[in-house]
Write an enzyme that holds these catalytic residues in place. Structure first.
Site, PDB file in Angstrom:
ATOM      1  N   GLY A  20       0.807  -1.222   0.000  1.00  0.00           N
ATOM      2  CA  GLY A  20       0.000   0.000   0.000  1.00  0.00           C
ATOM      3  C   GLY A  20       0.843   1.276   0.000  1.00  0.00           C
ATOM      4  O   GLY A  20       1.654   1.484   0.894  1.00  0.00           O
ATOM      5  N   SER A  23      -1.540   6.827  -0.033  1.00  0.00           N
ATOM      6  CA  SER A  23      -1.846   8.236  -0.318  1.00  0.00           C
ATOM      7  C   SER A  23      -3.105   8.688   0.424  1.00  0.00           C
ATOM      8  O   SER A  23      -3.177   9.829   0.888  1.00  0.00           O
ATOM      9  CB  SER A  23      -1.963   8.489  -1.823  1.00  0.00           C
ATOM     10  N   ASN A  24      -4.090   7.804   0.583  1.00  0.00           N
ATOM     11  CA  ASN A  24      -5.263   8.178   1.389  1.00  0.00           C
ATOM     12  C   ASN A  24      -4.868   8.366   2.851  1.00  0.00           C
ATOM     13  O   ASN A  24      -5.304   9.323   3.499  1.00  0.00           O
ATOM     14  CB  ASN A  24      -6.366   7.111   1.275  1.00  0.00           C
ATOM     15  N   ASN A 117     -14.342   2.589   4.755  1.00  0.00           N
ATOM     16  CA  ASN A 117     -13.504   2.123   3.647  1.00  0.00           C
ATOM     17  C   ASN A 117     -13.641   3.112   2.495  1.00  0.00           C
ATOM     18  O   ASN A 117     -14.678   3.760   2.349  1.00  0.00           O
ATOM     19  CB  ASN A 117     -13.967   0.739   3.190  1.00  0.00           C
ATOM     20  N   HIS A 119     -13.401   3.359  -1.723  1.00  0.00           N
ATOM     21  CA  HIS A 119     -13.393   2.528  -2.930  1.00  0.00           C
ATOM     22  C   HIS A 119     -13.306   3.448  -4.152  1.00  0.00           C
ATOM     23  O   HIS A 119     -13.995   4.478  -4.189  1.00  0.00           O
ATOM     24  CB  HIS A 119     -14.667   1.679  -2.983  1.00  0.00           C
ATOM     25  N   GLU A 189     -10.667  10.744  -4.001  1.00  0.00           N
ATOM     26  CA  GLU A 189     -10.669   9.865  -2.818  1.00  0.00           C
ATOM     27  C   GLU A 189     -10.132  10.599  -1.591  1.00  0.00           C
ATOM     28  O   GLU A 189     -10.690  10.501  -0.497  1.00  0.00           O
ATOM     29  CB  GLU A 189      -9.801   8.625  -3.063  1.00  0.00           C
TER      30      GLU A 189
END
Ligand code: GRF
Length: 217
Positions: A20, A23-24, A117, A119, A189
């Site tokens: 992973g 970036s989020n 979450n 998506h 996002e």
């Protein structure tokens, strides 16, 4: 039901998978740092030590821990280990940020309406097992949809399911490739995730059946 109505300053945990890039997670860490989100990261849990997302967390002074699901033969044991960590850090809200696996049911049950979450598509379209990364964006382009986007939702027992907190639409351009669409969606996002966590921290998220109402400030 109001999500986290009485929590003064949110203790947040994140889970990230494998490689992973985070970036989020980076967007959420920055929003906590700037005060945009009234909360603090307590711990970031990764499935592999070398994930760049864990490096980001460490650089921000956040505790990290690695739990490899492969070490456990059953979801039950894996769930127990995760719950022990989440309880140790007194976590209020768990953010899945590039966590590609199904969470053990015991974790979902212990954190009802307290797991988010993100998506990279407009759920309930283009979700479910196998719908991740480029697969999602390729499916969107092949479908002929003119609009894609991202979804931040509360997590239930199913994949990419649960009440939707924030969605941001993103246009699909005629010359888009999965990579160019992904690059546009990821920016949305970051905005959507920060907004959703901020709403939770402000106690403004009300779950009414399968719908979420965000109350005014
Ligand atoms: C994002 O596209 C998110 O929607 C999906 O996994 C990806 C993680 O990206 N669940 P990053 O690690 O946050 O950059």
């Amino acid at each position: 039901m109001t999500v986290l109505a009485t929590v003064p300053s949110l203790k947040i945990a994140a889970m990230v998978s494998g490689q992973g890039r985070g970036s989020n997670l980076g967007a959420l860490l920055a929003a906590c740092e700037s005060g945009e989100i009234a909360g603090k990261f307590a711990v970031v849990i990764g499935t592999k030590a070398e994930a760049p997302a864990l490096e980001r967390a460490r650089a921000a002074g956040v505790a990290t821990t690695v739990v490899s699901p492969r070490k456990y033969s059953e979801d039950v044991e894996y769930g127990e280990v995760l719950l022990r960590i989440l309880r140790k850090y007194e976590v209020d809200l768990l953010c899945l940020a590039g966590y590609m696996r199904h969470l053990p049911p015991s974790v979902v049950a212990a954190f009802p309406n307290r797991i988010l979450n993100v998506h990279p598509a407009l759920l309930p379209l283009f979700g479910g097992q196998g719908m991740y990364g480029e697969h999602v964006h390729r499916a969107v382009i092949e479908s002929g949809m003119k609009v894609s986007g991202c979804t931040v939702h509360l997590v239930d027992e199913q994949y990419d399911s649960g009440p939707i907190v924030v969605q941001i639409a993103v246009p699909v351009e005629e010359d888009d490739t999965p990579a160019t669409l992904a690059a546009r969606v990821i920016k949305a996002e970051h905005q959507a995730y920060v907004r959703a966590v901020q709403f939770c921290a402000q106690g403004r998220v009300h779950v009414e059946g399968s719908r979420v109402r965000i109350s005014p400030e």
